[in-house]
Design an enzyme around this catalytic site. Structure first.
Site, short mmCIF file in Angstrom:
data_model
loop_
_atom_site.label_atom_id
_atom_site.label_comp_id
_atom_site.label_asym_id
_atom_site.label_seq_id
_atom_site.Cartn_x
_atom_site.Cartn_y
_atom_site.Cartn_z
N LYS A 55 5.46 -3.75 -1.77
CA LYS A 55 4.53 -4.78 -1.29
C LYS A 55 3.14 -4.67 -1.91
O LYS A 55 2.42 -5.67 -2.01
CB LYS A 55 4.43 -4.72 0.23
CG LYS A 55 5.68 -5.21 0.95
CD LYS A 55 5.75 -6.73 0.94
CE LYS A 55 6.84 -7.24 1.87
NZ LYS A 55 6.90 -8.73 1.86
N SER A 311 13.62 -0.35 -1.84
CA SER A 311 12.37 -1.10 -1.74
C SER A 311 11.29 -0.46 -0.88
O SER A 311 10.12 -0.82 -1.02
CB SER A 311 12.66 -2.51 -1.22
OG SER A 311 13.41 -2.46 -0.03
#
Lengths: 325, 325
Positions: A55, A311
């Site tokens: 992110k 992720s």
């Protein structure tokens, strides 16, 4: 739609823009995993990115693109935790004040991490309040710029640098990716990765991976239009609970993805345990779903070279202890 | 001494020898860690090596050097667990039978891992029996070749490939190592790393890092001769309980090391927790001691480029849960 779709040129520009601050995460391999899968699995470990997830890339690209005259009013974002930390860290590095709207039941380390970067955290009740409404009200009041978690070309281009790096690192290792599996919620990462791969790896099949009970992307792709999850849809993957694909991300996904896969929470927990025991990488549930598809045999990796995005790794100790115990 | 000391040429030859099978582990960096240390910390993550520790390197190099006519009689080794797995895995890859003598109180995943590679495990009581005597008796009976855990030039040359790779990877990233911190028990890894660095990084200070109550290397270096730990010396670092430096390793360490550092078990546990929370790497206690010296301020990294070996990640879930809880 308000926005033009991001292009490979946008992803390349984002890569240059964030290069001074983002970690170029390694592409790991594991002989044990290759043996289990019967193929070559290349793991893009975004767990080692700043703030523990990919992110940071999108947030950093976005904040660097905010015009200088708007920066003093700060930024505002809403997030279950990972986008929060990405925005908070990227804002702090640019001297920009950040306000983050987070659910009251977000994992403790995600809230603590967000506050550690100096952001102001505003809690809300995930079942009764709209984080987007709260965030937009703050922006209207203060003049802060909203940093969208996924549905914006600047955010998507930033996440797409994951795909660009995978393409470069795979080529440098002398391989070619046949397929790439990417955890998916709003779709910012997987749509960006598909664009990032489209230069040197245009042939690679890109799949979104979702929790079985939050399979809005799979159903949307099947329906040819954006379809939401039922309101009571839930999963241990706290990072993957966005109820419906974004508008921009869906346009990209419908044209670029080979499909969407799902895994059960039990399969995700087993993937977290495997990552602990064998890969020695700390994964949060949402960060483990793409790996879980390979381990659970939900994607046929045999004889192929498959990229798997790990992720994120922001998991509280209690949840992690249960996963590995 | 029975053996000539290994040289940089031996380490380079070992690197070529094990290249088809060993993982070239990444050199990680973390902006958060750099900020805490006030320097540039480069983490050699041997956690991602086959079997979860660097031990595979030495075992693989050794087994490839066993003459073909001796291989059918198999190999035997003694180990608290990591050398066991390294030997078992390397032997299996070469079609060689392995017998491993392991303490009855070895962490469960280490014994399970060893058996998973097809080795025969023979338990013993760490407090009353000598694993070396048991192992040598097996070798005498069966003709199996003993694969020494640390005190042999072939083993040391294999572990030295960690240092060689660190030198290459650091140079490729445009940096120069001022110092390198290496977990130490018998001394095979740190002595090998010192040799591996001696080509391009002859100026780098190499330090052995030990648990505070098992500081035989520190005391041996101070005394100028091999000094043992007291019989009751113990630590949570189950991989670092060898009671006295090896003969070959001590000769190398006394001439090549800048010194030895120690950390408390509490500092090691905090480093494991930091690795979980921030680095997202699973470390076993013995694999965390070099990182612990930086985090605990026991090594002044400020303004310097410091290599830190994360030597292993084979930890049972219960111990890990306690460390991060």
């Amino acid at each position: 739609m308000d926005h033009a779709l991001p292009t490979l040129a946008d992803v390349k520009a984002a890569a240059d823009r964030i290069a001074p601050l983002a970690v170029r995460t390694p592409l790991l391999s594991s002989p044990d995993l290759d043996e289990r899968a019967g193929g070559r699995i290349l793991l893009k470990a975004e767990t080692f990115q700043r703030t523990g997830t990919f992110k940071f890339r999108g947030a950093c690209n976005f904040i660097r693109l905010i015009p200088a005259e708007r920066r003093p009013a700060g930024v505002v974002a809403w997030s279950s935790g990972n986008h929060a930390q990405g925005v908070a860290a990227a804002a702090a590095l640019h001297g920009v004040e950040a306000t983050i709207v987070m659910p009251d039941d977000a994992p403790a380390p995600k809230r603590a991490g967000t506050e550690r970067y100096g952001a102001t955290v505003i809690g809300y009740d995930r079942t009764t309040e709209s984080r987007e409404e709260i965030g937009r009200a703050i922006a209207a009041e203060t003049g802060a710029t909203v940093v969208p978690p996924f549905d914006h070309p600047w955010t998507i281009a930033g996440q797409g640098t994951v795909g660009l790096e995978m393409a470069e690192q795979t080529a440098a290792a002398g391989h070619v990716l046949d397929a790439v599996l990417v955890p998916c919620s709003g779709g910012g990462l997987v749509s960006g990765v598909a664009i990032g791969l489209s230069g040197s790896h245009a042939q690679a099949e890109v799949y979104a991976v979702e929790p079985a009970d939050c399979d809005d992307t799979a159903r949307s792709l099947a329906a040819g239009e954006r379809v939401a999850n039922p309101p009571d849809a839930d999963s241990i993957c706290d990072a993957l609970l966005v109820p419906i694909p974004g508008e921009v991300t869906f346009e990209i996904m419908r044209s670029r993805l080979a499909g969407a896969l799902t895994v059960s929470d039990a399969e995700t927990l087993r993937a977290m345990r495997y990552a602990f025991e064998t890969l020695k990488v700390v994964l949060e549930p949402g960060g483990a779903v793409a790996l879980a598809t390979v381990l659970a045999g939900r994607f046929a990796a045999a004889g192929r070279t498959v990229g798997v995005v790990l992720s994120g790794g922001n998991v509280d100790p209690g949840t992690f202890a249960r996963a590995i115990g």
